[in-house]
Design an enzyme around this catalytic site. Structure first.
Site, PDB file in Angstrom:
ATOM      1  N   CYS A 132       0.830  -1.202   0.000  1.00 47.09           N
ATOM      2  CA  CYS A 132       0.000   0.000   0.000  1.00 47.09           C
ATOM      3  C   CYS A 132       0.873   1.262   0.000  1.00 47.09           C
ATOM      4  O   CYS A 132       1.459   1.577  -1.023  1.00 47.09           O
ATOM      5  CB  CYS A 132      -1.013  -0.015   1.142  1.00 47.09           C
ATOM      6  SG  CYS A 132      -2.356   1.193   0.896  1.00 47.09           S
ATOM      7  N   HIS A 183      -3.920  -4.774   0.714  1.00 45.63           N
ATOM      8  CA  HIS A 183      -3.387  -5.161   2.022  1.00 45.63           C
ATOM      9  C   HIS A 183      -3.576  -6.664   2.281  1.00 45.63           C
ATOM     10  O   HIS A 183      -4.595  -7.065   2.841  1.00 45.63           O
ATOM     11  CB  HIS A 183      -4.106  -4.396   3.128  1.00 45.63           C
ATOM     12  CG  HIS A 183      -3.734  -2.960   3.238  1.00 45.63           C
ATOM     13  ND1 HIS A 183      -2.633  -2.537   3.939  1.00 45.63           N
ATOM     14  CD2 HIS A 183      -4.330  -1.844   2.748  1.00 45.63           C
ATOM     15  CE1 HIS A 183      -2.557  -1.209   3.890  1.00 45.63           C
ATOM     16  NE2 HIS A 183      -3.565  -0.766   3.167  1.00 45.63           N
ATOM     17  N   GLU A 224      -2.207  -8.257   4.539  1.00 44.49           N
ATOM     18  CA  GLU A 224      -2.103  -8.450   5.996  1.00 44.49           C
ATOM     19  C   GLU A 224      -3.419  -8.167   6.712  1.00 44.49           C
ATOM     20  O   GLU A 224      -3.554  -8.447   7.905  1.00 44.49           O
ATOM     21  CB  GLU A 224      -0.986  -7.561   6.564  1.00 44.49           C
ATOM     22  CG  GLU A 224      -1.309  -6.087   6.740  1.00 44.49           C
ATOM     23  CD  GLU A 224      -1.205  -5.254   5.480  1.00 44.49           C
ATOM     24  OE1 GLU A 224      -1.093  -4.020   5.603  1.00 44.49           O
ATOM     25  OE2 GLU A 224      -1.268  -5.820   4.361  1.00 44.49           O
TER      26      GLU A 224
END
Length: 227
Positions: free
Chosen positions: A94, A172, A174
């Protein structure tokens, strides 16, 4: 193998207790791959001594814009160029994706098309990957030597590769559904249009390809092809 995590932002205060900060989330994501981690909170002007302070590097997401005037932006760009020159593995997610492009000669701006939030599909080679997005800024001009590996109609430069050592991703991997739900509740309302937040909430629990991206990231750090 030591991975230096360049922390460029912090998770919301009321979520950190449950999730840990972004560096912790990435360390959990990459657990079991034989890595050790050291965090440098560059957002707080805590920098490593140089590119050789770790074997590989990971730049996190951030609420800040790569084009904003913060005292840590230019030193971070210089470090990125040093890492690239030394051909050490580098992954950006990002904001990390954006600041790497900017440091290497590309352009990042607040995208006139608005926000991407929640579970989003990206074309990567012959695959369609579902990953959680949370961004308005985008890479809008590629730096020299960047190769586009994936994207979609909204974000055409969503996955970039530079040579054999740098791999970056706009969404993202994560973020799980719980984390996106927390962002919607703590950072979304009043900033992101409600219709986008409502659609993201309705789509929270669909399947994602986070695990596949963790494997790709680990491959980059280990000097193997990310594709």
């Amino acid at each position: 193998m030591k991975i230096g995590i360049l922390l460029t932002g912090h998770a919301p205060d009321n979520m950190v207790q449950d999730t840990g900060d972004y560096d912790h989330i990435f360390a959990e994501m990459l657990a079991g791959q034989g890595f050790e981690f050291e965090t440098f909170a560059v957002v707080d002007n805590q920098f490593p001594d140089g590119a050789d302070a770790a074997d590989g590097w990971l730049i996190t997401g951030s609420k800040h814009g790569a084009y904003e005037d913060h005292p840590w932006i230019q030193p971070l760009e210089a470090l990125i160029r040093d890492i690239a020159a030394e051909k050490r593995p580098l992954v950006g997610i990002c904001f990390g994706h954006q600041i790497i492009a900017q440091a290497l000669g590309g352009k990042v701006e607040k995208f006139e098309g608005g926000w991407a939030v929640g579970r989003t599909d990206y074309r990567v080679g012959d695959q369609t990957l579902s990953l959680n997005a949370w961004h308005q800024d985008q890479v809008v001009e590629l730096p020299p030597g960047a190769r586009v590996l994936g994207g979609n109609d909204f974000c055409k430069y969503a996955v970039l590769e530079y040579g054999d050592t740098i791999w970056t991703l706009q969404p993202h991997p994560e973020f799980n559904a719980t984390f996106v739900d927390g962002l919607i509740r703590t950072r979304g309302r009043g900033v992101v249009p409600d219709d986008l937040l409502d659609a993201a909430t309705a789509n929270l629990n669909g399947p994602n390809n986070n695990r596949d991206i963790a494997v790709k990231m680990a491959a980059v750090f280990k000097g193997k092809p990310a594709q």
